[in-house]
Design a protein around this motif. Structure first.
Motif, short mmCIF file in Angstrom:
data_model
loop_
_atom_site.label_atom_id
_atom_site.label_comp_id
_atom_site.label_asym_id
_atom_site.label_seq_id
_atom_site.Cartn_x
_atom_site.Cartn_y
_atom_site.Cartn_z
N ALA A 211 0.60 -1.08 -0.09
CA ALA A 211 -0.12 -0.06 0.04
C ALA A 211 0.89 1.22 0.01
O ALA A 211 0.41 2.28 -0.66
N GLY A 212 2.24 1.04 0.67
CA GLY A 212 2.88 2.47 0.74
C GLY A 212 3.74 2.50 -0.27
O GLY A 212 4.61 3.39 -0.60
N CYS A 552 -12.70 -5.84 -3.11
CA CYS A 552 -13.01 -4.61 -3.80
C CYS A 552 -12.48 -3.24 -3.18
O CYS A 552 -11.84 -2.60 -3.66
N LEU A 553 -12.73 -3.21 -1.98
CA LEU A 553 -12.17 -2.23 -1.11
C LEU A 553 -10.63 -2.17 -0.93
O LEU A 553 -10.07 -1.11 -1.14
N GLN A 554 -9.98 -3.40 -0.86
CA GLN A 554 -8.51 -3.49 -1.08
C GLN A 554 -8.04 -2.84 -2.32
O GLN A 554 -7.11 -1.94 -2.43
N VAL A 555 -8.58 -3.24 -3.56
CA VAL A 555 -8.42 -2.88 -4.80
C VAL A 555 -8.26 -1.41 -4.84
O VAL A 555 -7.32 -0.72 -5.34
N LEU A 559 -4.94 1.41 -4.79
CA LEU A 559 -5.06 2.30 -6.05
C LEU A 559 -4.76 1.37 -7.23
O LEU A 559 -3.80 1.55 -8.11
N LEU A 560 -5.45 0.14 -7.28
CA LEU A 560 -4.94 -0.81 -8.45
C LEU A 560 -5.92 -0.78 -9.49
O LEU A 560 -6.00 -1.72 -10.48
#
Ligand SMILES: Nc1ncnc2c1ncn2[C@@H]1O[C@H](COP(=O)(O)OP(=O)(O)OP(=O)(O)O)[C@@H](O)[C@H]1O
Length: 768
Positions: A211-212, A552-555, A559-560
């Motif tokens: 994520a970072g 979906c939230l993780q995507v 920022l995928l």
């Protein structure tokens, strides 16, 4: 006006002299000499850029020198370690592992391929050796300073214990300590330093890092262990890694990915990664003998009581009891009486086990055939389990017993049963150790301790002990063949844990926990027929059986890009319908707006380790000042209701419920309740009172409380674990307080409403 001086050798010094000679005020000069000013600016900029370039060049040279020095130092240190007698002794043991024979081939393949799949029997040395082959090779090639290996494990206990084992094998201090190249990082616990070259972590930790740093700068190798598990996050990680390997393949800094498992469907994985090579390590160092249910019946001369919950005769009453599955278990008293009168035939009417194949059991005794014929295979026979554990304890040489059970409630039940037997009374009872994910890491690690002489360690575990870990004194494995899987419940619109049969791959992994340091034995509480003909080869991937909202939230939070495009790239993609329904739920809940844009609520839900509906309830609980009771309700809803309904006692249960609600509750609940009819507030009241009893009067009183109010003690403990989990996972202190802080200061918007923090909110406690 002063004529413009020649710009070429223009310098601040010349400028100063010019001003002085002309005796002009500075403002005059600046207003009248805009071109000179421009030249001055350009000049200063070029000085700055040259300076910066020189600094960068020096910096690069410095880093290079530093890396070279580090490479040299690591190599020297390594040469010294290799001379140590303890290391040589360890190396001797390690060299007997089957994977060692594949070392050179593996390193060779890794030089020319970006992705490799490694298959090898449980215990052949994949987890502990492969990362070390790569690290040692880089150190010996004077590239140790550049080495940065991340090895993911599906669970905390595996990441920590493997890191400890590997640093031990390398004769280094504990992971993360000064002088160690090995480290680990799991949720809420990390032991690593700036010299860590080999990090064992959970999949979740690697995703958080992505994520970072979506390019994983500086990481040279990613090893994904136990790829066969096919967890939601595991499959999600594979999509990201596939993209990343392709992105970095055209640069000088390639990323190498190694996928490992004992029970992997190699074709599926090589196909996904452009036909990458597969390495197979044959053999294991110690044999494990397997015994199936029919063999266990024979050995124990066991007779299945017809009124045992595991008997088909009991099928209807057991189903009626607790919504389809009972974990209560009592030896069949009726059976004992009737068989004493020789009336066993009366007990076995109608029901026949649908999976019973008479021909298969011709060589077995009549008693065993009768047991199998009337067995209800869906129910765990705890009496048999108890007998088997006592039998092993009594008849086999020393060595720990590892029992696989589906969940925490089942573990608690067996703990109670064993403690009540004469073999595990007194100090022996202290070595009956539960092992499940709700325990803190320190509690989990107790299973690695050695018991005093003459005391048998019995570990009662969920599937968290199934892969990667070595408990060095485990010789006997008992496998109930069941586990809990997350499944979608369309009525509740939520996913919940459901008990089901394991797959053949899981069964092999469980068996593989024995025979790691010595020859072992595995007792399976299911028939050979079930193992060979009825069990699935592999577990169904989680991505195909649970709702995709979390993913979906993780995507979006990573920022995928477009959700559907991304998820369709999975190794076995979910259906387009499943993706569409998850997206639509996210809009409905208020986590998405516009073109799949995360709302503030969506951002917070992405960070909470719970179902989105429960997560939203928790956030609203924080806003409206009732997080504490909401937390209990959330824990019950995401697990199960605590009330038990013994046969013919329904009215007494209802009376107990009324009593729980009518007795004085604390003001915070009363103020929300308004009336006493709420099922949810009944849960809050039950939990608060049980918790108070436990804290003030101890476990026995808490057990009595459960009996009086028809509550399941194991469910109550499980709920306590769940609440602690949410509190520990920084969401409680940090996330909720952050949310509340913003809400308090800016009247933060959640979906379409504007809210402010309730003055009595527990979150205000955290932010002040
Ligand atoms: N903590 C330990 N104590 C003693 N021996 C150990 C320990 N950890 C590993 N070993 C030894 O190293 C061997 C290889 O273990 P390793 O975990 O690398 O195997 P694996 O192939 O990854 O197995 P699995 O597929 O089950 O994860 C074990 O069989 C055991 O002999």
């Amino acid at each position: 006006m002063l004529p413009c001086p020649c710009p070429a050798p223009f310098s601040p010094l010349i400028l100063g002299i010019a001003l002085h000679q002309e005796n002009l005020p500075l403002s005059n000069f600046f207003f009248n000499n805009s071109i000179s000013l421009l030249f001055l600016f350009v000049f200063l900029c070029s000085i700055f850029i040259i300076n910066l370039t020189i600094r960068i060049i020096f910096c690069v040279i410095d880093v290079k020198k530093h890396k070279e020095a580090e490479n040299r130092l690591l190599q020297e240190e390594w040469e010294n370690i290799k001379m140590m007698p303890k290391y040589m002794e360890m190396l001797q043991t390690r060299s007997t592992l089957p994977i060692t024979r594949m070392r050179n081939h593996l390193l060779q393949l890794l030089k020319i391929n970006d992705v490799i799949v490694i298959c090898g029997e449980t215990g052949c040395g994949k987890t502990t050796q492969v990362p070390q082959f790569i690290l040692d090779d880089m150190i010996e090639s004077r590239l140790g300073g550049h080495c940065n290996i991340i090895c993911t494990q599906p669970r905390r206990i595996a990441a920590i214990s493997v890191a400890e084992r590997v640093s031990d094998e390398r004769c280094e201090p504990s992971p993360g300590h000064h002088g160690s190249l090995v480290g680990f990082q799991v949720r809420l616990e990390s032991s690593r330093n700036e010299r860590t070259k080999l990090l064992f972590c959970t999949t979740g930790i690697l995703l958080r890092r992505l994520a970072g740093d979506n390019n994983l700068e500086g990481v040279t190798h990613i090893i994904v262990d136990e790829v066969h598990e096919r967890t939601l996050l595991g499959d999600f990680l594979l999509i990201i890694l596939k993209n990343l390997v392709e992105r970095r393949s055209n640069t000088s800094f390639k990323l190498k990915v190694i996928l490992m498992s004992a029970t992997v469907d190699a074709n599926l994985f090589t196909g996904y990664f452009n036909n990458c090579p597969v390495i197979t390590a044959e053999g294991r160092i110690h044999p494990v003998s397997s015994f199936f249910l029919e063999d266990i019946y024979e050995r124990l001369n066991y007779s299945l009581p017809s009124d045992s919950p595991a008997s088909g005769k009991n099928l209807t009453s057991a189903r009626g009891k607790h919504g389809g599955r009972s974990i209560d278990n009592h030896r069949g008293k009726k059976n004992l009486v009737l068989s004493a009168w020789g009336d066993e035939s009366l007990l076995h009417q109608d029901y026949i086990n649908p999976y019973y194949v008479a021909d298969v059991y011709e060589a077995y005794s009549k008693k065993t055939c009768q047991n199998l014929k009337f067995l209800n295979e869906d129910i765990i026979d705890y009496d048999l389990l108890e007998d088997l554990i006592c039998f092993v304890d009594e008849n086999y040489p020393s060595g720990a017993i590892l029992v696989f059970l589906p969940g925490v409630a089942e573990i608690s039940l067996l703990v109670d049963k064993l403690i009540a037997t004469y073999r595990f009374r007194g100090s022996s009872s202290e070595w009956i150790l539960p092992l499940h994910s709700s325990l803190a890491s320190a509690e989990q690690r107790q299973v690695f301790l050695s018991p005093p002489q003459n005391i048998r360690k019995v570990i009662l575990a969920t599937d968290i002990a199934e892969t990667s870990i070595t408990i060095d004194d485990v010789i006997y494995v008992i496998d109930t063949g069941k586990h809990k899987e997350k499944r979608y419940n369309p009525q509740k619109k939520m996913s919940s844990m459901v008990e089901d049969w394991i797959s053949q791959a899981n069964a092999k992994q469980r068996r593989g926990r024995a025979g790691r340091v010595n020859p072992g034995m595995c007792f399976c509480l299911y028939t050979r027929h079930r193992f060979e003909s009825l069990m699935r080869l592999f577990q169904m991937p989680e991505i195909l059986r649970v709702p995709l909202t979390e993913l979906c939230l993780q995507v979006k939070s990573l920022l995928l890009g477009d959700v559907k495009t991304f998820l369709l790239k999975a190794i076995e993609p979910p259906s387009e319908d499943a993706i569409a329904s998850a997206i639509s739920l996210l809009y409905e809940v208020g986590a998405f707006e516009g073109e799949e844009k995360l709302t503030p609520l969506g951002h917070h839900l992405a960070k909470l380790p719970v179902d989105i509906l429960i997560g939203k309830m928790l956030l609203y609980g924080a806003i409206f000042g009732c997080l504490s009771p909401i937390l209990s309700i959330a824990a019950f809803l995401s697990y199960k209701l605590p009330f038990v309904y013994p046969k013919d006692e329904k009215q007494n249960v209802e009376r107990a419920k009324m009593l729980l609600m009518s007795e004085k509750m604390d003001t915070s609940i009363n103020s929300i309740a308004g009336n006493n009819d709420s099922d949810h507030l009944l849960l809050v009241s039950a939990y608060k009172k049980w918790y108070k009893t436990l804290n003030e009067n101890g476990t026995k009183a808490a057990q009595q409380f459960c009996r009086s109010y028809f509550l399941s003690s194991s469910v109550m403990y499980m709920i306590r674990g769940k609440i602690n989990y949410i509190k520990m996972g920084n969401c409680y202190q940090q996330k909720f307080s952050q949310t509340a802080l913003r809400l308090a200061k800016f009247s933060y918007r959640i979906t379409n409403t504007t809210a402010s923090v309730h003055s009595g909110s527990v979150v205000l406690y955290f932010i002040t």
